[in-house]
Design an enzyme around this catalytic site. Sequence first.
Site: not given
Length: 337
Positions: A124, A149, A153, A292
Amino acid sequence: MSVLITGGTGYIGSITCVKLLAAGENIVVVDNLCNSEYSVVDRIKTISGKEFPFYKVDVRDKAELKRIFIKHDIEACIHFAGLKAVSESIGVPLEYYDNNIGGTIKLLEVMKEAYVKKFVFSSSATVYGSNKPPFSEDMPIGMETTNPYGTTKLFIEKILRDLSISDPEWGIALLRYFNPLGADESGLLGDDPNGIPTNLMPYIQRVAVNKLPQLSIFGNDYPTKDGTCIRDYIHVSDLARGHLNAIERIRRTSGIDVWNLGTGIGYSVLDIVNTFIEVNNVDIPYVFAPRRDGDVAVSYCNSSKAERDLHFKTEKTPDDMCRDSFRFIKNLKSGDI
Ligand code: NAD
Ligand code: UFG
């Protein structure tokens, strides 16, 4: 000879299955269906007009994986299976480390025992952390991920590099995806995650079919042309096609290499929302909300390495992405699929 596709009933995996079958490849699909459903198998068969074996198996289940490797003549693996919700991963990091890292290690162990050493991994853009865009594959990547997450990766990339050093017979492609949008042209396969979506397009889709009242755009005070974040949105069909190019490449080579899969062009959140409204002639009510946590302002890639080595060039536009996403969600809502 077959290509094993883990996570093959998920969003990107299912559309990659369609591309591989169309190119005449044989596939074997494994998915535990934790974020997808069995009907996707039938939809892939309907679109492609081809049959393939499907196993509802968790990639952490070595005994079941071994049985699959004994039963089928597997030549390579494209490993999509994993958990992918950034915000969820912050609450349950152990689940993410176990599923993503643990699952990859188990799969690699079984592959090694079966002497299958061709591997394509779904990485990613998140691994670029705070590097300055456009992101190139030779940029240093370190421990700058902002969530578990992303860390999975990064770690899996490192594990695969160590594996390649230990045994140069492995042929490994690390594919760093930017932001996939859109759906299969058939309108039968797309992105419809369980629960309230956290990604932009699944959220827009649900507002478009009145399943959610309005979109919140996270931040309109970024240093960008309209104040909203910039991302490198890539049509999922283009992204899926990139896996064919990667498989062809690692069939001919060994060692490990990394490629960005993106368009190299950044669009803002407002660009995407306005495009969706225009091409589909549908209203998407939205409000501006606070930024965010963990979002970078701008993310887009330098796509030249994939173009040079994999002969990969994207073909589709944001208009296509928005049109195809809407077609898919309308089909889902009407119960046609
Ligand atoms: P998805 O959730 O739609 O597909 C993943 C599939 O893997 C699901 O069908 C799920 O049921 C399956 N799965 C999860 N854990 C499993 C396990 N232990 N054993 C067997 N199956 C399991 O996600 P996607 O968007 O298609 O993403 C595919 C891959 O690409 C993931 O590894 C994801 O992290 C990566 N990726 C996705 C994006 C994105 O924006 N969608 C961006 C970068 C990277
Ligand atoms: N956004 C909104 N409202 C929403 C959802 C998203 O404004 O309801 C905005 C985000 O703030 C961001 C943009 O839309 O600016 C894209 O957000 P996504 O959640 O769709 O995608 P991200 O860029 O945050 O993350 C995606 C994948 C990750 C991957 C990352 C790599 O979800 O798996 O790209 O860049 F790691």
